[in-house]
Design an enzyme around this catalytic site. Structure first.
Site, PDB file in Angstrom:
ATOM      1  N   ASN A 184      16.137  10.810 -13.082  1.00  0.00           N
ATOM      2  CA  ASN A 184      15.015  10.008 -12.586  1.00  0.00           C
ATOM      3  C   ASN A 184      15.282   9.757 -11.103  1.00  0.00           C
ATOM      4  O   ASN A 184      16.094   8.906 -10.757  1.00  0.00           O
ATOM      5  CB  ASN A 184      14.938   8.689 -13.364  1.00  0.00           C
ATOM      6  CG  ASN A 184      13.896   7.748 -12.791  1.00  0.00           C
ATOM      7  OD1 ASN A 184      13.104   8.140 -11.935  1.00  0.00           O
ATOM      8  ND2 ASN A 184      13.889   6.509 -13.255  1.00  0.00           N
ATOM      9  N   LYS A 223      13.439   8.457  -8.949  1.00  0.00           N
ATOM     10  CA  LYS A 223      12.769   7.250  -8.426  1.00  0.00           C
ATOM     11  C   LYS A 223      12.081   7.607  -7.095  1.00  0.00           C
ATOM     12  O   LYS A 223      11.608   8.732  -6.943  1.00  0.00           O
ATOM     13  CB  LYS A 223      13.764   6.103  -8.305  1.00  0.00           C
ATOM     14  CG  LYS A 223      14.519   5.866  -9.626  1.00  0.00           C
ATOM     15  CD  LYS A 223      15.283   4.597  -9.694  1.00  0.00           C
ATOM     16  CE  LYS A 223      15.976   4.505 -11.042  1.00  0.00           C
ATOM     17  NZ  LYS A 223      16.707   3.249 -11.230  1.00  0.00           N
ATOM     18  N   HIS A 271       9.489   2.364 -17.646  1.00  0.00           N
ATOM     19  CA  HIS A 271      10.767   2.099 -16.973  1.00  0.00           C
ATOM     20  C   HIS A 271      10.821   0.621 -16.568  1.00  0.00           C
ATOM     21  O   HIS A 271       9.799   0.024 -16.232  1.00  0.00           O
ATOM     22  CB  HIS A 271      10.904   2.996 -15.738  1.00  0.00           C
ATOM     23  CG  HIS A 271      12.282   2.960 -15.163  1.00  0.00           C
ATOM     24  ND1 HIS A 271      12.698   1.953 -14.332  1.00  0.00           N
ATOM     25  CD2 HIS A 271      13.354   3.773 -15.348  1.00  0.00           C
ATOM     26  CE1 HIS A 271      13.967   2.158 -14.012  1.00  0.00           C
ATOM     27  NE2 HIS A 271      14.388   3.257 -14.625  1.00  0.00           N
ATOM     28  N   GLU A 325      11.702  -0.787 -13.960  1.00  0.00           N
ATOM     29  CA  GLU A 325      11.160  -1.089 -12.628  1.00  0.00           C
ATOM     30  C   GLU A 325       9.644  -1.200 -12.684  1.00  0.00           C
ATOM     31  O   GLU A 325       9.039  -1.970 -11.944  1.00  0.00           O
ATOM     32  CB  GLU A 325      11.635  -0.026 -11.623  1.00  0.00           C
ATOM     33  CG  GLU A 325      13.108  -0.235 -11.269  1.00  0.00           C
ATOM     34  CD  GLU A 325      13.910   1.031 -11.060  1.00  0.00           C
ATOM     35  OE1 GLU A 325      13.334   2.090 -10.793  1.00  0.00           O
ATOM     36  OE2 GLU A 325      15.157   0.938 -11.177  1.00  0.00           O
ATOM     37  N   GLU A 361      18.001   1.331 -21.459  1.00  0.00           N
ATOM     38  CA  GLU A 361      18.493   1.062 -20.111  1.00  0.00           C
ATOM     39  C   GLU A 361      18.618  -0.450 -19.917  1.00  0.00           C
ATOM     40  O   GLU A 361      17.618  -1.115 -19.588  1.00  0.00           O
ATOM     41  CB  GLU A 361      17.530   1.630 -19.063  1.00  0.00           C
ATOM     42  CG  GLU A 361      17.355   3.127 -19.135  1.00  0.00           C
ATOM     43  CD  GLU A 361      16.920   3.716 -17.802  1.00  0.00           C
ATOM     44  OE1 GLU A 361      17.625   4.596 -17.315  1.00  0.00           O
ATOM     45  OE2 GLU A 361      15.904   3.263 -17.241  1.00  0.00           O
ATOM     46  N   GLY A 421      21.466   0.677 -11.374  1.00  0.00           N
ATOM     47  CA  GLY A 421      21.722   0.656  -9.934  1.00  0.00           C
ATOM     48  C   GLY A 421      22.766  -0.356  -9.507  1.00  0.00           C
ATOM     49  O   GLY A 421      22.914  -0.650  -8.321  1.00  0.00           O
ATOM     50  N   SER A 461      23.694   3.205 -14.411  1.00  0.00           N
ATOM     51  CA  SER A 461      24.971   3.492 -13.741  1.00  0.00           C
ATOM     52  C   SER A 461      25.788   4.584 -14.432  1.00  0.00           C
ATOM     53  O   SER A 461      27.020   4.520 -14.467  1.00  0.00           O
ATOM     54  CB  SER A 461      25.803   2.209 -13.591  1.00  0.00           C
ATOM     55  OG  SER A 461      25.137   1.289 -12.751  1.00  0.00           O
TER      56      SER A 461
HETATM   57  P1  13P Z   1      21.044   4.300 -12.074  1.00  0.00           P
HETATM   58  O1  13P Z   1      21.635   5.509 -12.743  1.00  0.00           O
HETATM   59  O2  13P Z   1      20.882   4.438 -10.601  1.00  0.00           O
HETATM   60  O3  13P Z   1      21.744   3.030 -12.494  1.00  0.00           O
HETATM   61  O4  13P Z   1      19.524   4.170 -12.626  1.00  0.00           O
HETATM   62  C1  13P Z   1      19.292   4.238 -13.990  1.00  0.00           C
HETATM   63  C2  13P Z   1      17.844   4.370 -14.218  1.00  0.00           C
HETATM   64  O5  13P Z   1      17.083   3.459 -13.977  1.00  0.00           O
HETATM   65  C3  13P Z   1      17.350   5.666 -14.705  1.00  0.00           C
HETATM   66  O6  13P Z   1      16.024   5.577 -15.114  1.00  0.00           O
END
Ligand code: 13P
Length: 252
Positions: free
Chosen positions: A9, A11, A95, A97, A167, A173, A213
């Site tokens: 992903n 982003k 997601h 976010e 997640e 992150g 992560s």
């Molecule tokens: P990270 O791997 O940067 O922690 O992000 C995870 C994520 O949100 C994947 O959709």
């Protein structure tokens, strides 16, 4: 036997040139041994540029979101048909976010899940608790609500086309990965919930990814867990060494 799915992903990252270089490097170096599926989910604007690079490879293209309506006056939105048109096979839905920054609800995500399934797009449905919810002992209740709300009306026949991504929001992150015990425990809960809502066969077929992560250093342990069937990778999917390092952690 569930086939492992590792999805990147991206982003809102990279530019066109960096996106092309990353995809070319992954395609060149990823040797599919049939044990792992790979998918890349770049920003919308790069999908059409990247699709031809993935066309004859064993790496699938995915999007990070879509709208549930087919077409019309929905300024700024992208439909599932448009994603299929440019070659997407997966779409990330719900997601954290999008839930927490952009206000998506389970009801909205549920409409998107149905729209994607009707088009043959495979939803990667994300669920996960906030740190405060975990500390209050609400993890199971939160992911249950998110999963059942987002999957309302989805039939047993459709379920094998769904991928669930667990997640934990506090692990995204942050560098704070869930412990193997924490991940396995929630994944097992999710699989049990699927069995309750559908049946054991469906529960045994649905892939449940872990996200938050994931790095080459922790991938092997996470991917060896009984109910972890892959990873949804954010930051580490932006670098070829890191992403393929995670893929290398898939048990043979
Ligand atoms: P990270 O791997 O940067 O922690 O992000 C995870 C994520 O949100 C994947 O959709």
């Amino acid at each position: 036997m569930r086939k492992v799915l590792i999805a990147g992903n991206w982003k809102m990252n990279l530019n066109r040139q960096a996106a092309v270089s990353l995809v070319e490097a992954i395609v060149q170096r990823f040797a599919s041994e049939g044990t792992v599926d790979l998918a890349l989910c770049p920003p919308f604007v790069y999908l059409e540029t990247l699709a031809p690079l993935l066309k004859d490879s064993s790496v699938a293209l995915g999007a990070q979101n879509m709208y549930f309506e087919k077409s019309g006056a929905f300024t700024g939105e992208v439909s599932g048909e448009m994603l299929v048109d440019v070659g997407c096979r997966f779409v990330i839905l719900g997601h954290s976010e999008r839930r927490h920054i952009l206000g998506e609800t389970d009801a909205m995500i549920n409409q998107k899940v149905h729209a994607a399934l009707e088009l043959g797009l495979r939803p990667i449905l994300c669920v996960g608790e906030l740190l405060a919810e975990r500390e209050a002992g609400q993890t199971e209740a939160v992911v249950r609500q998110q999963m059942t709300g987002s999957l309302a009306g989805v039939s047993a026949d459709q379920m094998p086309n769904i991928v669930i991504a667990y997640e934990p929001v506090w692990a995204i992150g942050t560098g704070k990965v869930a412990t193997p015990e924490q991940a396995q425990s929630v994944h097992a809960d999710l699989r049990r919930m699927i069995e309750e809502c559908y049946n054991a066969q469906v529960a045994g077929a649905v892939r449940i990814q872990y996200g938050g992560s994931v790095k080459p250093e922790n991938a092997k342990e996470l991917l060896s867990l009984e109910d972890v069937d892959g990873a949804l990778v954010g930051g580490a999917s932006l670098k070829v060494e890191d992403f393929l390092g995670i893929v290398a952690g898939v048990p043979k």
